[in-house]
Scaffold this motif. Sequence first.
Motif, PDB file in Angstrom:
ATOM      1  N   PHE A 231       0.636  -1.167  -0.013  1.00  0.00           N
ATOM      2  CA  PHE A 231      -0.170  -0.028  -0.014  1.00  0.00           C
ATOM      3  C   PHE A 231       0.899   1.222  -0.101  1.00  0.00           C
ATOM      4  O   PHE A 231       0.358   2.272  -0.390  1.00  0.00           O
ATOM      5  CB  PHE A 231      -0.993  -0.067   1.258  1.00  0.00           C
ATOM      6  N   LEU A 232       1.922   1.164   0.629  1.00  0.00           N
ATOM      7  CA  LEU A 232       2.912   2.323   0.657  1.00  0.00           C
ATOM      8  C   LEU A 232       3.572   2.876  -0.789  1.00  0.00           C
ATOM      9  O   LEU A 232       3.707   3.839  -1.051  1.00  0.00           O
ATOM     10  CB  LEU A 232       4.320   2.050   1.592  1.00  0.00           C
ATOM     11  N   MET A 233       3.717   1.636  -1.360  1.00  0.00           N
ATOM     12  CA  MET A 233       4.310   2.030  -2.875  1.00  0.00           C
ATOM     13  C   MET A 233       3.487   3.042  -3.790  1.00  0.00           C
ATOM     14  O   MET A 233       4.101   3.855  -4.083  1.00  0.00           O
ATOM     15  CB  MET A 233       4.521   0.622  -3.463  1.00  0.00           C
ATOM     16  N   PRO A 234       2.393   2.821  -4.063  1.00  0.00           N
ATOM     17  CA  PRO A 234       1.689   3.785  -4.909  1.00  0.00           C
ATOM     18  C   PRO A 234       1.646   5.161  -4.345  1.00  0.00           C
ATOM     19  O   PRO A 234       1.559   6.051  -4.943  1.00  0.00           O
ATOM     20  CB  PRO A 234       0.214   3.153  -5.101  1.00  0.00           C
ATOM     21  N   TRP A 235       1.231   5.235  -2.986  1.00  0.00           N
ATOM     22  CA  TRP A 235       1.494   6.462  -2.240  1.00  0.00           C
ATOM     23  C   TRP A 235       2.799   7.094  -2.613  1.00  0.00           C
ATOM     24  O   TRP A 235       3.124   8.156  -2.874  1.00  0.00           O
ATOM     25  CB  TRP A 235       1.251   6.397  -0.914  1.00  0.00           C
ATOM     26  N   ALA A 236       4.092   6.407  -2.457  1.00  0.00           N
ATOM     27  CA  ALA A 236       5.353   6.872  -2.560  1.00  0.00           C
ATOM     28  C   ALA A 236       5.441   7.634  -4.150  1.00  0.00           C
ATOM     29  O   ALA A 236       6.094   8.581  -4.002  1.00  0.00           O
ATOM     30  CB  ALA A 236       6.474   5.922  -1.990  1.00  0.00           C
ATOM     31  N   ILE A 237       4.913   6.736  -4.918  1.00  0.00           N
ATOM     32  CA  ILE A 237       5.131   7.255  -6.301  1.00  0.00           C
ATOM     33  C   ILE A 237       4.497   8.619  -6.596  1.00  0.00           C
ATOM     34  O   ILE A 237       4.814   9.541  -7.368  1.00  0.00           O
ATOM     35  CB  ILE A 237       4.797   6.077  -7.389  1.00  0.00           C
ATOM     36  N   GLN A 238       3.208   8.778  -6.187  1.00  0.00           N
ATOM     37  CA  GLN A 238       2.124   9.952  -6.210  1.00  0.00           C
ATOM     38  C   GLN A 238       2.677  10.750  -5.290  1.00  0.00           C
ATOM     39  O   GLN A 238       1.469  11.656  -4.947  1.00  0.00           O
ATOM     40  CB  GLN A 238       0.916   9.334  -6.557  1.00  0.00           C
ATOM     41  N   MET A 239       3.459  10.879  -4.421  1.00  0.00           N
ATOM     42  CA  MET A 239       3.269  11.670  -3.388  1.00  0.00           C
ATOM     43  C   MET A 239       3.398  12.935  -3.344  1.00  0.00           C
ATOM     44  O   MET A 239       2.594  13.697  -2.749  1.00  0.00           O
ATOM     45  CB  MET A 239       4.806  11.386  -2.436  1.00  0.00           C
TER      46      MET A 239
ATOM     47  N   THR B 123      -0.621   1.473 -14.479  1.00  0.00           N
ATOM     48  CA  THR B 123       0.528   1.719 -13.723  1.00  0.00           C
ATOM     49  C   THR B 123       0.476   2.368 -12.210  1.00  0.00           C
ATOM     50  O   THR B 123      -0.678   2.397 -11.931  1.00  0.00           O
ATOM     51  CB  THR B 123       1.242   3.140 -14.627  1.00  0.00           C
ATOM     52  N   LEU B 124       1.560   2.367 -11.624  1.00  0.00           N
ATOM     53  CA  LEU B 124       1.490   2.498 -10.163  1.00  0.00           C
ATOM     54  C   LEU B 124       0.990   3.739  -9.706  1.00  0.00           C
ATOM     55  O   LEU B 124       0.539   4.282  -9.075  1.00  0.00           O
ATOM     56  CB  LEU B 124       2.970   2.193  -9.752  1.00  0.00           C
ATOM     57  N   GLN B 125       1.398   4.875 -10.906  1.00  0.00           N
ATOM     58  CA  GLN B 125       0.795   6.236 -10.659  1.00  0.00           C
ATOM     59  C   GLN B 125      -0.688   5.986 -10.659  1.00  0.00           C
ATOM     60  O   GLN B 125      -1.300   6.767  -9.766  1.00  0.00           O
ATOM     61  CB  GLN B 125       1.395   6.951 -11.809  1.00  0.00           C
ATOM     62  N   LYS B 126      -1.399   5.371 -11.636  1.00  0.00           N
ATOM     63  CA  LYS B 126      -2.687   5.597 -11.664  1.00  0.00           C
ATOM     64  C   LYS B 126      -3.326   4.674 -10.448  1.00  0.00           C
ATOM     65  O   LYS B 126      -4.276   5.354  -9.903  1.00  0.00           O
ATOM     66  CB  LYS B 126      -3.245   4.604 -12.899  1.00  0.00           C
ATOM     67  N   VAL B 127      -2.729   3.811 -10.002  1.00  0.00           N
ATOM     68  CA  VAL B 127      -3.152   3.037  -8.819  1.00  0.00           C
ATOM     69  C   VAL B 127      -3.048   4.005  -7.762  1.00  0.00           C
ATOM     70  O   VAL B 127      -4.100   4.198  -7.027  1.00  0.00           O
ATOM     71  CB  VAL B 127      -2.415   1.764  -8.504  1.00  0.00           C
ATOM     72  N   GLY B 128      -2.079   4.795  -7.679  1.00  0.00           N
ATOM     73  CA  GLY B 128      -1.960   5.708  -6.396  1.00  0.00           C
ATOM     74  C   GLY B 128      -3.110   6.727  -6.567  1.00  0.00           C
ATOM     75  O   GLY B 128      -3.905   7.142  -5.451  1.00  0.00           O
ATOM     76  N   THR B 129      -3.385   7.276  -7.841  1.00  0.00           N
ATOM     77  CA  THR B 129      -4.385   8.646  -7.740  1.00  0.00           C
ATOM     78  C   THR B 129      -5.772   7.771  -7.404  1.00  0.00           C
ATOM     79  O   THR B 129      -6.424   8.398  -6.858  1.00  0.00           O
ATOM     80  CB  THR B 129      -4.362   9.161  -9.079  1.00  0.00           C
ATOM     81  N   THR B 130      -6.104   6.633  -8.154  1.00  0.00           N
ATOM     82  CA  THR B 130      -7.248   6.177  -7.940  1.00  0.00           C
ATOM     83  C   THR B 130      -7.348   5.693  -6.351  1.00  0.00           C
ATOM     84  O   THR B 130      -8.547   5.754  -5.824  1.00  0.00           O
ATOM     85  CB  THR B 130      -7.724   4.942  -8.876  1.00  0.00           C
ATOM     86  N   LEU B 131      -6.517   4.983  -5.790  1.00  0.00           N
ATOM     87  CA  LEU B 131      -6.581   4.553  -4.535  1.00  0.00           C
ATOM     88  C   LEU B 131      -6.843   5.655  -3.715  1.00  0.00           C
ATOM     89  O   LEU B 131      -7.431   5.398  -2.621  1.00  0.00           O
ATOM     90  CB  LEU B 131      -5.559   3.764  -4.256  1.00  0.00           C
TER      91      LEU B 131
END
Lengths: 117, 163
Positions: free
Chosen positions: A75-83, B125-133
């Motif tokens: 769960f930390l990984m996507p946050w770190a990328i979009q921080m 991508t992980l970026q998309k996962v980040g924004t949606t999550l």
Amino acid sequence: MRGYASILLLILVAVALPIIILNLSRLLRPSWPSAAKYATYECGIVTTNEAREKFSVRYYLVAVMFLVFDVETVFLMPWAIQMKELAVFGFIELGLFLFLLLFGYGYIWSKGALTWE
Amino acid sequence: MFITFALITLLGALGMLLQKNVVVAGLCMVAAFFGVAGLFVLLANPVAAALQIIVYTGAIMVLVLFVIMMLNSHEEEAGAARPVQRWLSLALIAVLAFAAVKLVLASAGLNALAVKGAEMPQAMTLQKVGTTLFADHLLGFEVAGLVLLAAMIGAVALTKRNL
């Protein structure tokens, strides 16, 4: 699909290498088997019992803890990328999430689940 | 490619069900997980593929292995015949498989793809996962944290002799 060829190649090499090594050594080595040679190798000690004995439930606790913190990292990984894009709101959100898990961490620590009794 | 990964998945799952030796069954499960990861890559979702390998073949597998080691199940009773349960489970599998295929065929995403010259969906991508999550599914994210907390407390409550 492009860019995955190297990963596929790595998997193929990883699978093929032990097969090649084991079969090549089987072809090259002399083969004079005896009962002592076929005995289970246990660091030079005579084996006392079967390998499949009951293991302590404490290992299970360790495995569950590993699983929980593994998922936490996921769960930390996507946050770190979009921080930067997630800004303060995302930080608070993640802080809440981490607080829940830190609370659990404190709980298992206080219950002595981290010590080997 | 799809056939290869689908075969790996199905053979792994079948091997896991039919294998009498539980450790070998666990290895078959790992093979099935790798097959599923390959299918995720084919679906242009490398994130799910990576998570499949990290979480399932990494962590869940360890958990399953510890359960196998704990239960010492090579002394299990030799498969008591339960004909009613057997047929019930087979019927349930048939219904579930039928419903799953129906659902996929009826889904809007598939119908949009079936049109000629339709645009292929972008890779996840992980970026998309980040924004949606962290924007659309933030409640689910925090609930996931709660579930993990419950898992920790449950594991301690189950395995500790004196709390």
